[in-house]
Design a protein around this motif. Sequence first.
Motif, PDB file in Angstrom:
ATOM      1  N   ARG A 154      29.422  -7.989  -4.444  1.00 33.54           N
ATOM      2  CA  ARG A 154      30.490  -8.712  -3.751  1.00 33.54           C
ATOM      3  C   ARG A 154      31.610  -7.579  -3.555  1.00 33.54           C
ATOM      4  NH1 ARG A 154      28.701 -12.990  -7.513  1.00 33.54           N
ATOM      5  NH2 ARG A 154      27.685 -14.319  -6.607  1.00 33.54           N
ATOM      6  N   ILE A 155      32.030  -6.872  -4.707  1.00 33.23           N
ATOM      7  CA  ILE A 155      32.988  -5.713  -4.566  1.00 33.23           C
ATOM      8  C   ILE A 155      32.758  -4.910  -3.372  1.00 33.23           C
ATOM      9  CG2 ILE A 155      34.061  -3.842  -5.682  1.00 33.23           C
ATOM     10  CD1 ILE A 155      33.705  -5.111  -8.342  1.00 33.23           C
ATOM     11  N   GLN A 156      31.531  -4.527  -3.155  1.00 35.02           N
ATOM     12  CA  GLN A 156      31.263  -3.437  -2.225  1.00 35.02           C
ATOM     13  C   GLN A 156      31.363  -4.198  -0.860  1.00 35.02           C
ATOM     14  OE1 GLN A 156      27.056  -2.002  -2.550  1.00 35.02           O
ATOM     15  NE2 GLN A 156      27.194  -0.882  -0.468  1.00 35.02           N
ATOM     16  N   LYS A 157      31.160  -5.483  -0.581  1.00 34.90           N
ATOM     17  CA  LYS A 157      31.316  -6.112   0.531  1.00 34.90           C
ATOM     18  C   LYS A 157      33.007  -6.259   0.666  1.00 34.90           C
ATOM     19  CE  LYS A 157      30.585 -10.665   2.626  1.00 34.90           C
ATOM     20  NZ  LYS A 157      29.885 -12.099   2.602  1.00 34.90           N
ATOM     21  N   ILE A 164      37.084   0.389   3.949  1.00 39.65           N
ATOM     22  CA  ILE A 164      36.842   1.470   2.794  1.00 39.65           C
ATOM     23  C   ILE A 164      35.414   1.720   2.466  1.00 39.65           C
ATOM     24  CG2 ILE A 164      37.389   2.174   0.328  1.00 39.65           C
ATOM     25  CD1 ILE A 164      39.950   0.414   0.720  1.00 39.65           C
ATOM     26  N   LYS A 165      34.933   3.162   2.868  1.00 38.57           N
ATOM     27  CA  LYS A 165      33.606   3.448   2.732  1.00 38.57           C
ATOM     28  C   LYS A 165      33.456   4.215   1.350  1.00 38.57           C
ATOM     29  CE  LYS A 165      33.153   2.309   7.020  1.00 38.57           C
ATOM     30  NZ  LYS A 165      32.424   0.957   7.411  1.00 38.57           N
ATOM     31  N   ILE A 182      39.369   1.729  -7.834  1.00 39.69           N
ATOM     32  CA  ILE A 182      39.408   0.060  -7.489  1.00 39.69           C
ATOM     33  C   ILE A 182      40.502  -0.469  -8.301  1.00 39.69           C
ATOM     34  CG2 ILE A 182      38.075  -1.911  -7.710  1.00 39.69           C
ATOM     35  CD1 ILE A 182      35.534  -0.440  -7.017  1.00 39.69           C
ATOM     36  N   GLU A 183      40.782   0.045  -9.487  1.00 40.23           N
ATOM     37  CA  GLU A 183      41.812  -0.632 -10.303  1.00 40.23           C
ATOM     38  C   GLU A 183      43.331   0.041  -9.724  1.00 40.23           C
ATOM     39  OE1 GLU A 183      41.127   0.985 -14.271  1.00 40.23           O
ATOM     40  OE2 GLU A 183      39.812  -0.406 -14.714  1.00 40.23           O
ATOM     41  N   ALA A 184      43.031   1.441  -8.920  1.00 39.38           N
ATOM     42  CA  ALA A 184      44.326   1.617  -8.291  1.00 39.38           C
ATOM     43  C   ALA A 184      44.748   0.678  -7.151  1.00 39.38           C
ATOM     44  CB  ALA A 184      44.382   3.053  -8.023  1.00 39.38           C
ATOM     45  N   ALA A 213      36.986   8.251   3.805  1.00 36.98           N
ATOM     46  CA  ALA A 213      36.302   7.256   3.086  1.00 36.98           C
ATOM     47  C   ALA A 213      37.388   6.165   2.626  1.00 36.98           C
ATOM     48  CB  ALA A 213      35.151   7.676   1.987  1.00 36.98           C
ATOM     49  N   LEU A 214      38.278   6.723   2.166  1.00 36.34           N
ATOM     50  CA  LEU A 214      39.458   5.825   1.428  1.00 36.34           C
ATOM     51  C   LEU A 214      40.457   5.464   2.364  1.00 36.34           C
ATOM     52  CD1 LEU A 214      39.563   7.502  -1.744  1.00 36.34           C
ATOM     53  CD2 LEU A 214      38.526   5.550  -1.601  1.00 36.34           C
ATOM     54  N   HIS A 215      40.453   5.951   3.521  1.00 33.68           N
ATOM     55  CA  HIS A 215      41.432   5.478   4.546  1.00 33.68           C
ATOM     56  C   HIS A 215      41.022   4.002   5.306  1.00 33.68           C
ATOM     57  CE1 HIS A 215      43.998   6.706   8.323  1.00 33.68           C
ATOM     58  NE2 HIS A 215      44.737   5.706   7.556  1.00 33.68           N
ATOM     59  N   GLY A 216      41.770   3.204   4.659  1.00 32.50           N
ATOM     60  CA  GLY A 216      41.163   1.780   5.227  1.00 32.50           C
ATOM     61  C   GLY A 216      42.271   0.957   5.614  1.00 32.50           C
TER      62      GLY A 216
END
Length: 397
Positions: A154-157, A164-165, A182-184, A213-216
């Motif tokens: 669910r977190i991945q979805k 965010i890849k 993820i906490e950030a 990958a983190l640019h979402g």
Amino acid sequence: MDIIHERVAGLDVHKAMIVACVRACHGEWRMANGKAERTCQTYDTTTDGLKSLLAWLTEARCTHVAMEATGVYWKPVWNILSDGDFELLVANAAHIKNVPGRKTDVNDAMWISNLLACGLIGGSFVPCEAIQQLRALLRTRKQLVREQTSHTQRIQKTLEEANIKLDTVISEILGVSGRRMIEAMIAGVTNPRKLAELADRRIKATPKVLYDALHGRLTRHHRFLLQLYLGQYDAAAAAISSIDEEVGAAIETMDAERPAGTAGFRSLIALLLTITGRQHLVRDNHPGGNWQRHEPLSHRRASAGMGWPVLKPERERRQAKVLTSAKRRSMAQDHARPVRMGRQTEEGQLLQGTVQPVARKTRAEGGNLRRSRLAAHRDLSHAEGWYYPSGPWRQPL
């Protein structure tokens, strides 16, 4: 059919009631016509009702009592009736299935008693109470591990919805680096550069790949879902940790109460872990778990952790064989071009191209009845036209 047991009882167990049938062949339980006497009574599944059933079976001097395993309803009945002086059996429902027809609870109880009197019921393996409790703990642990996997998915979805890849650059999104990111994100950090700085230095991805990958587009809705799923994951992890402690305490108790001269549970676990490929918790997932009593092979249930492990040299040999075959196929495809054969001069060399499949021989003209009436020029191309003679296509022989 010969009678093996003269005083038996059959129990038809339900959620709220139990129908018991006592079958006797002599004494005050025998009828005047020489047939076996059957007496049926109904009891509640409460503790008082089960104690009354135990007293009635003891008064009837039953030597064997059989009941059908129905879900978990048989377990409290087993725990109370096991204090009696008779042999208690739990039968597989598929083995004692009655003929379809006019079936009632009383008929089912009478059918079980008849089968038991003739010795046609084989009891299933029922471990001791300590092993049953250990099984319940480990089955609960297995369910919690599955819940953890569901929360991770669910977190991945949710991250995928936010574009965010993270799973493409990190193998485990809830590892050390993934959990920091993820906490950030939950705390409100949206800058990809700051999120990429939280990655561990052992990650093979470059900073540019991490940035992409983190640019979402992470919204408040996504942060709420991430916080919810991460909390459920941590709750399941805490429950698994407490179960592991309880399992360890139960094993210590079993080792302390074992008979003198027998191997302890811990020592048997150490021997089991010497098998290549065994996990640390395979000791708890072993089917049965009762090392002093081995259940019949027909009553065993295969465990997910049980299997024939493949040794590392053998596994590497198989992998090398597969990779070599794939590499050969790739080289054959890349080098599919004409090849010069022999030591002839360049002008006289024979160029060998791709081998064409052998053409299939056509069927003889005289042996084909359908084509025997075609015109002589039937092999002309479509542009020149086809000619079919008049008359029926098929002629009777």
